[in-house]
Design a protein around this motif. Structure first.
Motif, PDB file in Angstrom:
ATOM      1  N   ASP A   1       0.863  -1.187   0.000  1.00  0.00           N
ATOM      2  CA  ASP A   1       0.000   0.000   0.000  1.00  0.00           C
ATOM      3  C   ASP A   1       0.899   1.236   0.000  1.00  0.00           C
ATOM      4  N   GLY A   2       0.252   2.421   0.029  1.00  0.00           N
ATOM      5  CA  GLY A   2       1.019   3.667  -0.015  1.00  0.00           C
ATOM      6  C   GLY A   2       1.313   4.126  -1.426  1.00  0.00           C
ATOM      7  N   TYR A   3       0.328   3.955  -2.340  1.00  0.00           N
ATOM      8  CA  TYR A   3       0.538   4.361  -3.729  1.00  0.00           C
ATOM      9  C   TYR A   3      -0.770   4.876  -4.309  1.00  0.00           C
ATOM     10  N   ASP A   4      -0.649   5.614  -5.413  1.00  0.00           N
ATOM     11  CA  ASP A   4      -1.803   6.094  -6.176  1.00  0.00           C
ATOM     12  C   ASP A   4      -1.645   5.656  -7.624  1.00  0.00           C
ATOM     13  N   ASP A   5      -2.758   5.502  -8.294  1.00  0.00           N
ATOM     14  CA  ASP A   5      -2.757   5.200  -9.729  1.00  0.00           C
ATOM     15  C   ASP A   5      -2.900   6.517 -10.473  1.00  0.00           C
ATOM     16  N   VAL A   6      -1.790   6.991 -11.038  1.00  0.00           N
ATOM     17  CA  VAL A   6      -1.775   8.264 -11.770  1.00  0.00           C
ATOM     18  C   VAL A   6      -1.678   7.958 -13.260  1.00  0.00           C
ATOM     19  N   ASP A   7      -2.823   8.066 -13.947  1.00  0.00           N
ATOM     20  CA  ASP A   7      -2.875   7.816 -15.388  1.00  0.00           C
ATOM     21  C   ASP A   7      -2.301   6.443 -15.731  1.00  0.00           C
ATOM     22  N   GLY A   8      -2.650   5.444 -14.896  1.00  0.00           N
ATOM     23  CA  GLY A   8      -2.221   4.082 -15.173  1.00  0.00           C
ATOM     24  C   GLY A   8      -0.879   3.701 -14.603  1.00  0.00           C
ATOM     25  N   VAL A   9      -0.173   4.649 -14.002  1.00  0.00           N
ATOM     26  CA  VAL A   9       1.145   4.378 -13.420  1.00  0.00           C
ATOM     27  C   VAL A   9       1.018   4.385 -11.900  1.00  0.00           C
ATOM     28  N   LEU A  10       1.512   3.332 -11.245  1.00  0.00           N
ATOM     29  CA  LEU A  10       1.467   3.252  -9.792  1.00  0.00           C
ATOM     30  C   LEU A  10       2.584   4.118  -9.214  1.00  0.00           C
ATOM     31  N   THR A  11       2.178   5.173  -8.500  1.00  0.00           N
ATOM     32  CA  THR A  11       3.120   6.184  -7.997  1.00  0.00           C
ATOM     33  C   THR A  11       3.097   6.190  -6.473  1.00  0.00           C
ATOM     34  N   ALA A  12       4.278   6.260  -5.853  1.00  0.00           N
ATOM     35  CA  ALA A  12       4.380   6.206  -4.396  1.00  0.00           C
ATOM     36  C   ALA A  12       3.799   7.464  -3.760  1.00  0.00           C
ATOM     37  N   THR A  13       3.035   7.274  -2.676  1.00  0.00           N
ATOM     38  CA  THR A  13       2.556   8.405  -1.854  1.00  0.00           C
ATOM     39  C   THR A  13       3.261   8.424  -0.509  1.00  0.00           C
ATOM     40  N   VAL A  14       4.003   7.341  -0.206  1.00  0.00           N
ATOM     41  CA  VAL A  14       4.826   7.292   1.011  1.00  0.00           C
ATOM     42  C   VAL A  14       6.196   6.773   0.613  1.00  0.00           C
ATOM     43  N   ASP A  15       7.215   7.134   1.399  1.00  0.00           N
ATOM     44  CA  ASP A  15       8.593   6.748   1.073  1.00  0.00           C
ATOM     45  C   ASP A  15       8.783   5.233   1.084  1.00  0.00           C
ATOM     46  N   LYS A  16       7.980   4.533   1.874  1.00  0.00           N
ATOM     47  CA  LYS A  16       8.152   3.094   2.046  1.00  0.00           C
ATOM     48  C   LYS A  16       7.813   2.315   0.777  1.00  0.00           C
ATOM     49  N   TYR A  17       6.919   2.861  -0.049  1.00  0.00           N
ATOM     50  CA  TYR A  17       6.432   2.127  -1.218  1.00  0.00           C
ATOM     51  C   TYR A  17       7.539   1.996  -2.274  1.00  0.00           C
ATOM     52  N   ALA A  18       7.725   0.774  -2.788  1.00  0.00           N
ATOM     53  CA  ALA A  18       8.739   0.508  -3.808  1.00  0.00           C
ATOM     54  C   ALA A  18       8.076   0.470  -5.177  1.00  0.00           C
ATOM     55  N   THR A  19       8.415   1.420  -6.048  1.00  0.00           N
ATOM     56  CA  THR A  19       7.874   1.468  -7.406  1.00  0.00           C
ATOM     57  C   THR A  19       8.653   0.514  -8.313  1.00  0.00           C
ATOM     58  N   GLN A  20       8.148   0.331  -9.520  1.00  0.00           N
ATOM     59  CA  GLN A  20       8.851  -0.491 -10.502  1.00  0.00           C
ATOM     60  C   GLN A  20      10.235   0.084 -10.794  1.00  0.00           C
ATOM     61  N   ARG A  21      10.294   1.396 -10.858  1.00  0.00           N
ATOM     62  CA  ARG A  21      11.584   2.033 -11.151  1.00  0.00           C
ATOM     63  C   ARG A  21      12.583   1.813 -10.027  1.00  0.00           C
ATOM     64  N   LYS A  22      12.104   1.879  -8.788  1.00  0.00           N
ATOM     65  CA  LYS A  22      12.972   1.651  -7.633  1.00  0.00           C
ATOM     66  C   LYS A  22      13.558   0.247  -7.679  1.00  0.00           C
ATOM     67  N   VAL A  23      12.729  -0.724  -7.979  1.00  0.00           N
ATOM     68  CA  VAL A  23      13.197  -2.111  -8.046  1.00  0.00           C
ATOM     69  C   VAL A  23      14.224  -2.261  -9.159  1.00  0.00           C
ATOM     70  N   PHE A  24      13.987  -1.619 -10.299  1.00  0.00           N
ATOM     71  CA  PHE A  24      14.959  -1.698 -11.389  1.00  0.00           C
ATOM     72  C   PHE A  24      16.295  -1.063 -10.988  1.00  0.00           C
ATOM     73  N   GLU A  25      16.226   0.101 -10.362  1.00  0.00           N
ATOM     74  CA  GLU A  25      17.474   0.799 -10.002  1.00  0.00           C
ATOM     75  C   GLU A  25      18.312  -0.018  -9.037  1.00  0.00           C
ATOM     76  N   ASP A  26      17.665  -0.755  -8.155  1.00  0.00           N
ATOM     77  CA  ASP A  26      18.423  -1.579  -7.210  1.00  0.00           C
ATOM     78  C   ASP A  26      18.911  -2.873  -7.834  1.00  0.00           C
ATOM     79  N   LEU A  27      18.096  -3.489  -8.676  1.00  0.00           N
ATOM     80  CA  LEU A  27      18.409  -4.818  -9.192  1.00  0.00           C
ATOM     81  C   LEU A  27      18.812  -4.793 -10.664  1.00  0.00           C
ATOM     82  N   GLY A  28      17.930  -4.229 -11.517  1.00  0.00           N
ATOM     83  CA  GLY A  28      18.184  -4.248 -12.954  1.00  0.00           C
ATOM     84  C   GLY A  28      19.408  -3.451 -13.362  1.00  0.00           C
TER      85      GLY A  28
END
Length: 989
Positions: free
Chosen positions: A61-88
């Motif tokens: 939890d801690g996210y909003d759907d902004v035009d189809g993109v899941l965007t963090a509303t709290v620092d704790k939430y891990a977005t797709q981009r965050k996961v890529f930056e750490d792993l990909g």
């Protein structure tokens, strides 16, 4: 393995899905920094189990759907981009340095693996972002370095390897072979496409997904049980200081593993063929490999890592235990109902982080690579021609097998040399890419069309069938003449199956062959039917589509704006007689309902295979209530009833056994389609076959309240099956007794159960005889039961060749000292008697063999359809539909009816006693005697009830002729009531 770099491990928890929201699921996962904890919902006071990983991603939890993109509303939430930056990003950086890299996702089906790896819609996952960033990095690079990228995509299902970049795969799949020089495994004849941009990769991934969707539908494969492996080979060619051309090569493996459902949690552990299904081999082998590697990394000696046990572990050999920098992302379900599977995933990931790999930079001079390949080819060519000495003891078959391996390696080396001309390969692949451009992303917006539904969201919406105006579109098999416009293969698809006609702004669907199975909104298609926007159409057993009509987008009543796989399955369940309403359901009932939705299409599929292979077996989904189960776990279970149509033998398969057999049956059916003679099995290896086993005819329940008053129970009880239908009668007597089994006399009647506390107590269970209604159970009948103090069930003797067996089984149950727990058991508990029947292999109906499986199922009434079934509003259950809780309720209903009848008799007699009491003179009323009479009637039962009534009558009559005696004792605390209280008591009675 000492030294090296540990495998990096990340875990990620997803949001609740809609089903979990509907049943008010609770979240069992918490994350704090890199630590992840899980609590057991069944033991809330127990401390949560805590695990530490390299990364713990909170995406619950801690996210909003902004035009189809899941965007963090709290620092704790891990977005797709965050996961890529750490792993990909780490994968990319290592690839540019020349290291092999591997990233694989692990977790239960539906836990979010594919979302992290591939993503949905605008929320791209690690794979597409990594490919995109790779080419962006190449474009930003300066200097004379030449970059070459190749792409391949394969799937492993049931130990068969399929190339997803081609529609034509050989029967039995591609071969996995081992390079004798490098000792690594590779897939023979796997298509490797040269790509020059991210868009080209994107189109190839779409092509692979489309081929995967078609294949999974045609093969009846469960996509969640398939492993998908995307491999990107990234070469960097430049000149060293000596002017020599060198190639730095990196192989990037991106692996989306199959669902990790635990085998023991599904109930397959008791199946005689539990080891036979290849479907389970890959993941179990992967677990063994990870455990062995973890042991080796911790310093244990003589560890043999079993890479050869499965196709998956062969291909992941380098990624897991060799020259690779490896990352694992474990996907977690947050819901309490998935506690066991999620805990298993966490433990799996915890083992994986102990593995250490030694990655090296793969850089070699090009001319050296070419020279070595040529030298090896020359050596192999001579060996293939027979110029080598075989090892002693090798037979002709072994020598031929070795020659085959040599020829395969020779071809692989030649292919590798041809791959050196990357520019020619790129030009060739771009010709194919131009054709893909014409179909990629094509939107059908103005004309009606069908779009596919799949249990895997990644595979839904991939196939679109356009309907042309003024033309009748024929649907059928490829062996039909003339050739149909839409070719479907698989179970229950006829040569001429159905047609769709688009005329006068109406689209009409009609069957083209008798027996062609098509359902519209869950209802069998029996004639022409006009289709409306968002109608659900099922062709055969598993070709499921949604009809989209942009010209008339009005939704019929009861049709949602968005139709997904879950909605369609609920609708099919409703029309099959199962209620899917969740209001007021317990957690166990919710779990059972999910299993109904999961298993129902599989049961349909297995019936279709049985008909096509003429196996004389029918499959039926049943709900088994707790009282029908002879085991400790007394929750409602979803089971599959398997029936032998030749002799009416039945088996009850638990979910896990059915799932295991289904995978084996799919494998057998694929062999049948491939013309592989191995599909002809002996009984021992046939997944349709089981030897005869004893079957539960039904159960009978004895309520024990009479024991609290030292009164007996004696009655003929209804034996009811899992549907609540009466299958016979059981004559049972439960009698308070001495230790020697002799019944207690009338003076031992107890007024208050508390008087029994801390005293020894004995009662005798006497199973006299039973009457069985169905003659199919003539081969033998016995009864099992379990009461207080019994760890194992007690059984009567087996009586054969009788439908009215006399058991005359008696047993004294002794309790050294009565406790409150025993009194509670007497007051609220019961003894369940399970009536079993033996089965034999002898056919009951010799003429049955003259009919086909389909004809026998039709005769058995399992294929009858109601053409008047309603078409719309599937959210409202049909009349007569069965909810998950109905199974238990129906099974207990007959018992409760019997109990009600006895209580009604008691009430009438008590009212008689009260009326007799009221007309007595005050000086002749004995209140203690009156209460004993009332209790004797209230707590007695069975046939001796009549003798108790006569005894009470005598007591009351005697009260007319003698003065009232003094109270029994002060402890009784009884006084004669006033007239007003007497009337009150009697009126209440």
């Amino acid at each position: 393995m000492s030294g090296g770099e540990s495998v990096k491990v990340a875990v990620r928890v997803r949001p609740f899905n809609q089903r979990e929201i509907d049943r008010n699921a609770s979240c069992i996962i918490q994350m704090d920094g890199n630590s992840t904890s899980i609590r057991n919902p069944d033991t809330p006071n127990e401390e949560p189990k805590v695990f530490g990983f390299d990364y713990s991603y909170w995406s619950h939890d801690g996210y909003d759907d902004v035009d189809g993109v899941l965007t963090a509303t709290v620092d704790k939430y891990a977005t797709q981009r965050k996961v890529f930056e750490d792993l990909g990003q780490g994968v990319l950086d290592n690839a540019f340095q020349g290291y092999n890299c591997s990233l694989f996702a692990y977790g239960q089906t539906g836990s979010g693996k594919s979302f992290s790896m591939v993503g949905y819609g605008k929320n791209r996952g690690i794979v597409p972002i990594t490919c995109d960033e790779l080419f962006k990095s190449i474009e930003r690079a300066s200097g004379d370095t030449k970059y070459e990228v190749t792409f391949s995509m394969l799937e492993i299902y049931n130990e068969q390897v399929r190339d997803l970049l081609t529609k034509d795969n050989p029967k039995g799949g591609l071969q996995v072979r081992q390079n004798p020089k490098l000792q690594l495994f590779y897939v023979e004849k796997l298509k490797k496409v040269a790509v020059g941009s991210y868009k080209e990769i994107e189109r190839r991934m779409e092509e692979g997904t489309a081929n995967r969707t078609v294949a999974s539908t045609q093969m009846n494969a469960t996509s969640s049980r398939a492993h998908t492996v995307v491999t990107i080979t990234f070469d960097q060619i430049n000149k060293n200081e000596a002017g020599q051309e060198t190639k730095k090569s990196s192989s990037i493996n991106l692996v989306d593993l199959a669902g990790s459902e635990r085998a023991d949690s599904t109930g397959a552990t008791g199946d005689r063929l539990k080891e036979g299904a290849n479907i389970n081999k890959s993941l179990s082998s992967l677990g063994n490999v990870i455990s062995a590697l973890a042991d080796a990394s911790s310093g244990k000696k003589k560890i043999v890592v079993p890479y050869r046990d499965s196709a998956l572990t062969k291909l992941l050999m380098n990624a897991l235990g060799g020259n690779s920098k490896t990352i694992m992302i474990a996907a977690l379900s947050p819901a309490d109902i998935n506690y066991d599977e999620t805990l298993g995933t966490l433990r799996y990931a915890d083992r994986a982080k102990k593995i250490k790999n030694k990655a090296i930079v793969n850089e070699n001079p090009l001319d050296k690579l070419i020279r070595e390949l040529r030298e090896e080819n020359e050596k192999l060519r001579k060996q293939a021609e027979g110029n080598y000495t075989p090892a002693s003891g090798m037979g002709g078959d072994d020598i031929e097998k070795m020659r085959e391996e040599i020829r395969a390696q020779l071809l692989a080396n030649q292919e590798q040399m041809n791959d050196m001309d990357w520019d020619a390969r790129l030009a060739e692949s771009r010709v194919e890419d131009e054709a893909l451009k014409e179909t990629s992303g094509t939107a059908i917006s103005n004309e009606p069309y069908f779009v596919n539904l799949n249990e895997d969201p990644m595979l839904s919406g991939v196939i679109r069938l356009k309907i042309e105006k003024g033309k009748e579109m024929m649907i059928g098999r490829k062996d039909c003449d003339p050739k149909p416009d839409v070719i479907l293969t698989g179970l229950s698809i006829q040569k001429q199956h159905a047609s769709v006609k688009y005329d006068n702004d109406e689209i009409v669907l009609k069957p083209m062959s008798q027996g062609a199975k098509t359902k519209v909104n869950g209802t069998p298609l029996t004639g022409e039917q006009k289709l409306e926007h968002n109608d659900r159409v099922l062709f055969g057993s598993n070709h499921l589509y949604v009809f989209i009509n942009p010209l008339k987008p009005e939704l019929p009543e009861g049709t949602p704006k968005k139709v997904d796989w879950d909605f369609a399955q609920k609708e099919l369940a409703e029309q099959s007689g199962f209620s899917t309403l969740q209001a007021g359901m317990s957690k166990d009932q919710q779990r059972a309902q999910e299993q109904v939705l999961e298993l129902l299409p599989m049961v349909t599929e297995m019936n279709a295979v049985s008909e096509e292979l003429n196996k004389y077996r029918s499959f039926e989904l049943v709900l088994m209530s707790g009282v029908q189960q002879d085991e400790k776990d007394r929750t409602t279970k979803v089971m599959v009833k398997v029936k032998n149509l030749l002799n009416n033998n039945v088996w009850m398969w638990e979910r896990g056994k059915f799932m295991n057999r289904r995978y084996m049956i799919q494998e057998l059916y694929q062999q049948y389609l491939d013309g592989d003679e191995r599909y002809k099995r002996t009984e021992d290896n046939d997944p349709f076959y089981d030897p005869p086993e004893d079957v539960i005819v039904g159960t009978a329940n004895v309520f024990l309240q009479s024991l609290s008053y030292a009164l007996d129970f004696e009655d003929k009880l209804a034996i009811t099956d899992y549907k609540g239908q009466e299958e016979g009668l059981l004559d049972v007597c439960i009698t308070p007794s001495g230790a020697d089994g002799k019944p207690l006399d009338e003076d031992n009647f107890v007024e208050e159960p508390q008087e029994l506390l801390n005293k020894p107590y004995h009662f005798k269970v006497h199973v006299r005889q039973c009457e069985i209604h169905n003659s199919v159970h003539i081969h033998g009948v016995y009864v099992k039961y379990k009461t207080t103090g019994d760890d194992e069930s007690v059984s009567t003797k087996l009586i054969k060749a009788s439908l009215s067996p006399t058991f005359d089984h008696s047993r004294v149950v002794s309790i050294p000292s009565i406790t409150q727990e025993h009194l509670d058991f007497f007051e609220n508990g019961s003894i369940t008697f399970w009536v079993y029947a033996c089965q034999t292999t002898n056919p009951n109906d010799p003429s049955a063999k003259k009919l086909t499986t389909k004809e026998l199922r039709e005769r058995d009434g399992q294929m009858t359809v109601d053409p008047m079934q309603r078409r719309r509003n599937p959210t409202v259950p049909r009349r007569g539909s069965i909810s998950v809780s109905d199974g238990q309720m129906k099974a207990e209903l007959n018992t409760l009816h019997k109990k009600y009848d006895r209580l009604e008799q008691k009430e009438k007699r008590i009212q008689e006693i009260c009326r007799e009491w009221e007309v007595k003179a005050d000086d002749s009323k004995d209140f203690d005697g009156f209460m004993r009479a009332i209790k004797a009637v209230a707590f007695s039962s069975g046939n001796k009830f009549k003798s108790r009534v006569r005894l009470v009558g005598q007591m009351v009559s005697a009260g007319h002729n003698k003065p009232a005696p003094a109270s029994k004792s002060k402890a009784a605390g009884s006084k004669s009531p006033t007239p007003s209280k007497k009337s009150s008591v009697c009126s209440v009675m």
